[in-house]
Scaffold this active site. Structure first.
Site, short mmCIF file in Angstrom:
data_model
loop_
_atom_site.label_atom_id
_atom_site.label_comp_id
_atom_site.label_asym_id
_atom_site.label_seq_id
_atom_site.Cartn_x
_atom_site.Cartn_y
_atom_site.Cartn_z
N TYR A 94 -21.61 54.29 -67.00
CA TYR A 94 -20.57 54.69 -66.05
C TYR A 94 -20.89 56.06 -65.44
CZ TYR A 94 -15.87 56.16 -64.50
OH TYR A 94 -14.79 56.63 -63.76
N LYS A 107 -21.92 57.10 -61.49
CA LYS A 107 -21.21 58.11 -60.70
C LYS A 107 -22.20 59.18 -60.23
CE LYS A 107 -16.94 56.55 -61.02
NZ LYS A 107 -16.37 55.85 -59.87
#
Ligand SMILES: NC(=O)c1ccc[n+]([C@@H]2O[C@H](COP(=O)([O-])OP(=O)(O)OC[C@H]3O[C@@H](n4cnc5c(N)ncnc54)[C@H](OP(=O)(O)O)[C@@H]3O)[C@@H](O)[C@H]2O)c1
Length: 221
Positions: free
Chosen positions: A125, A129
């Site tokens: 994750y 990003k």
């Protein structure tokens, strides 16, 4: 003088929904366009809603002729089903949107990333990003604002067990988020939305990254 136009992605989400309310009531904007998968079900004089397939973003070029672009898209691996589809929503769509917006002259791009975003992170994750942030920096906007909130607080319709548990825990130890730990303190989605709106009104050019403590500060300006 004519007001500005905004394009908002993620208007049906927690941060995006707050931002939509904020932009519709902001005197600086005379038009707010949103791209959604399903109609939101309400009307407003300033609101222009386009129900689209995000796979076909490039077929909606007319929507990208705006001053300010606000991107609050995002999903979870659980909702997306797999990493590939997660990456599509959290990285590929925002990047395609940024390229189209740049092509049609948008000046400002404001995006919700996340605390811990890091291209080299071991956590998928955070790596995604980070990947989004690094690629956005290459697009060449006059003004790029990256928001890296910690845990988001707000009235979410769907139940996310992990986030709810983290929220309860964080509230219980909220006294601990002081000094250098301030950036980890959970933040209201409404505050993030307000911070994005405020950042979009500045005249400064360049790349800005805001952690939760800085988001809170800018939301109070
Ligand atoms: N949750 C947290 O605590 C937290 C913390 C830090 C950063 N963030 C990041 O902050 C951002 C905003 O979070 P949020 O909680 O406001 O998100 P959210 O409530 O889950 O909303 C996500 C938005 O993205 C849209 N979306 C999801 N999948 C899509 C798809 N396949 N195609 C088109 N649109 C799609 C949703 O539209 P539909 O309604 O059509 O699904 C919705 O408008 C995200 O990037 C998230 O990663 C979240």
């Amino acid at each position: 003088m004519a007001g500005k136009s905004a394009l908002l992605l993620g208007a049906s989400g927690l941060v995006g929904g707050e931002l939509l309310n904020c932009l519709l009531s902001a005197p600086e904007y005379e038009k707010v366009q949103i791209l959604v998968r399903k109609p939101l079900g309400f009307k407003h004089l300033k609101l222009e809603e386009h129900v689209i397939e995000f796979e076909n973003l490039a077929q909606h070029k007319e929507c990208f002729k705006v001053d300010d672009v606000f991107c609050c898209l995002g999903t979870t691996i659980k909702k997306a089903g797999n990493r590939k589809d997660f990456k599509k929503v959290d990285v590929e769509y925002p990047l395609e949107i940024s390229k189209l917006a740049k092509e049609f002259g948008a000046v400002k791009f404001l995006v919700v990333s996340s605390m811990g975003a890091d291209l080299h992170s071991k956590v998928f994750y955070s790596r995604m990003k980070g990947l989004l942030e690094e690629n956005l920096k290459e697009i060449g906007f006059d003004s790029l604002h990256i928001f890296r909130p910690s845990l988001l607080l707000g009235d979410r319709k769907e139940v996310r067990l992990g986030e709810s548990a983290a929220e309860v825990l964080a509230k219980g130890i909220s006294f601990a988020f002081v000094g250098r730990l301030k950036k980890y303190k959970p933040i209201e989605a409404k505050t993030v939305a307000l911070g994005m709106y405020k950042a979009a009104q500045g005249k400064e050019t360049g790349i800005y990254t805001y952690r939760s403590d800085a988001i809170k500060e800018i939301s109070l300006i």
